[in-house]
Design an enzyme around this catalytic site. Structure first.
Site, mmCIF file in Angstrom:
data_model
loop_
_atom_site.group_PDB
_atom_site.id
_atom_site.type_symbol
_atom_site.label_atom_id
_atom_site.label_comp_id
_atom_site.label_asym_id
_atom_site.label_seq_id
_atom_site.Cartn_x
_atom_site.Cartn_y
_atom_site.Cartn_z
ATOM 1 N N HIS A 106 0.549 38.440 -18.351
ATOM 2 C CA HIS A 106 -0.399 38.619 -19.454
ATOM 3 C C HIS A 106 0.309 39.276 -20.632
ATOM 4 O O HIS A 106 1.013 40.274 -20.465
ATOM 5 C CB HIS A 106 -1.579 39.492 -19.020
ATOM 6 N N SER A 107 0.152 38.725 -21.818
ATOM 7 C CA SER A 107 0.667 39.320 -23.047
ATOM 8 C C SER A 107 2.166 39.630 -22.893
ATOM 9 O O SER A 107 2.961 38.718 -22.680
ATOM 10 C CB SER A 107 -0.148 40.564 -23.396
ATOM 11 N N MET A 108 2.578 40.891 -22.994
ATOM 12 C CA MET A 108 3.988 41.221 -22.863
ATOM 13 C C MET A 108 4.557 40.729 -21.540
ATOM 14 O O MET A 108 5.697 40.246 -21.479
ATOM 15 C CB MET A 108 4.208 42.730 -22.989
ATOM 16 N N GLY A 110 3.692 38.120 -19.952
ATOM 17 C CA GLY A 110 3.911 36.689 -20.100
ATOM 18 C C GLY A 110 5.129 36.377 -20.949
ATOM 19 O O GLY A 110 5.860 35.415 -20.684
ATOM 20 N N HIS A 271 -8.382 38.888 -25.826
ATOM 21 C CA HIS A 271 -6.999 38.993 -25.373
ATOM 22 C C HIS A 271 -6.898 39.385 -23.903
ATOM 23 O O HIS A 271 -5.928 39.041 -23.232
ATOM 24 C CB HIS A 271 -6.264 40.013 -26.245
#
Length: 297
Positions: A106-108, A110, A271
């Site tokens: 997820h996010s960072m 990812g 997000h």
């Protein structure tokens, strides 16, 4: 080594350079998903997904400086490339019978997973990116100013690190502060914040490494990221939130050019839709992992 957890699903993993903590949900007879959280989050951000992905064992780590994991030694500036080494060491440390069938980021998390799989496609079977695509990039002309800004911020950190501990009377103050800053639902803020804080005599304070909030000294140019991500070979699912980062949705044409085997899903949520819309996200993940004949979206 084998992964064993206590009643709270807590485990620790000693890597050659640092000790990581993690949450482990599910039994060893199920295929393992390695879950990598975002910036200033922690392993508990995957708790909602763990309640839906019952066909899998989920190993969600705390990155260094997050949750209960150790902080990186010294006081030098941090850089995102360090996480690639963490991930590689972690995969090498996992036992053969608990190698992940997929990496979920997820996010960072990812961003790290996409860069790692681009460089080492033979080390990962499948990739799931939630609100993430690739390493961040910017114009080459910004390199000098970024380096200057980073070092100035780091010097301020070194000068104030003896007095930079913000103590709150209770965790609700920090939860509300994160809620106002990110608009993330209070319930999810509580889950994440609790693991990132510790009790002190006068209340609670952050256990997270304060260096995480400082700017990176270096960001790649687009040409570098393009060269890394070009012809990405790992079968990939990208999940975007309808109310998530607009920059990610606008980059979908680029994603289609980079990834050779790509499936795209846009679902309701922001997000952190893997928390707020865990049921639909889990369904998409389960379908992706059980489908052996995924085709480009």
């Amino acid at each position: 080594m084998s992964l064993f957890c206590d009643q709270a699903n807590e485990i620790s993993i000693q890597l050659p350079h640092i000790k990581l903590t993690a949450k482990l949900w599910g039994t060893q007879d199920k295929p393992l998903i390695l879950a990598l959280h975002g910036w200033l989050d922690n392993a508990d951000s995957f708790l909602p997904l763990s309640q839906h992905l019952s066909n899998y064992q989920i190993l969600a780590i705390d990155w260094p400086g997050h949750g209960f994991s150790e902080h990186r030694p010294g006081h030098y500036p941090l850089h995102w490339i360090d996480y690639l080494y963490d991930l590689d060491a972690l995969l090498l440390a996992l036992p053969e019978h608990q190698q992940p069938v997929a990496i979920l980021g997820h996010s960072m998390g990812g961003i790290i997973a996409s860069a790692y799989t681009a460089a080492f496609p033979n080390k990962v079977d499948k990739l799931i990116l939630i609100e993430a695509l690739s390493p961040l990039y910017e114009k080459e002309s910004k390199a000098k100013q970024r380096l200057n800004n980073s070092f100035e911020a780091h010097q301020r950190y070194l000068q104030s690190k003896q007095n930079d501990t913000n103590v709150y009377r209770d965790i609700s103050v920090a939860v509300n502060a994160r809620h106002k800053l990110t608009a993330l639902d209070v319930a999810w803020c509580e889950i994440i914040t609790e693991r990132n804080m510790k009790k002190v005599d006068s209340g609670v304070c952050w256990r997270s490494d304060p260096r995480l909030k400082l700017d990176s000294p270096l960001r790649q140019a687009y040409s570098q990221v393009d060269a890394l991500m070009h012809a990405h070979e790992v079968e990939t699912l990208i999940i975007c939130g309808q109310q998530g980062f607009s920059q990610l949705r606008s980059a979908i044409p680029t994603a289609k050019r980079w990834f050779n085997r790509l499936e795209l899903k846009e679902l309701a949520g922001d997000h952190h839709l893997h928390m707020g819309n865990a049921a639909e996200v889990s369904f998409a993940i389960d379908h992706f992992l059980s489908d052996k004949d995924n085709k480009r979206d």
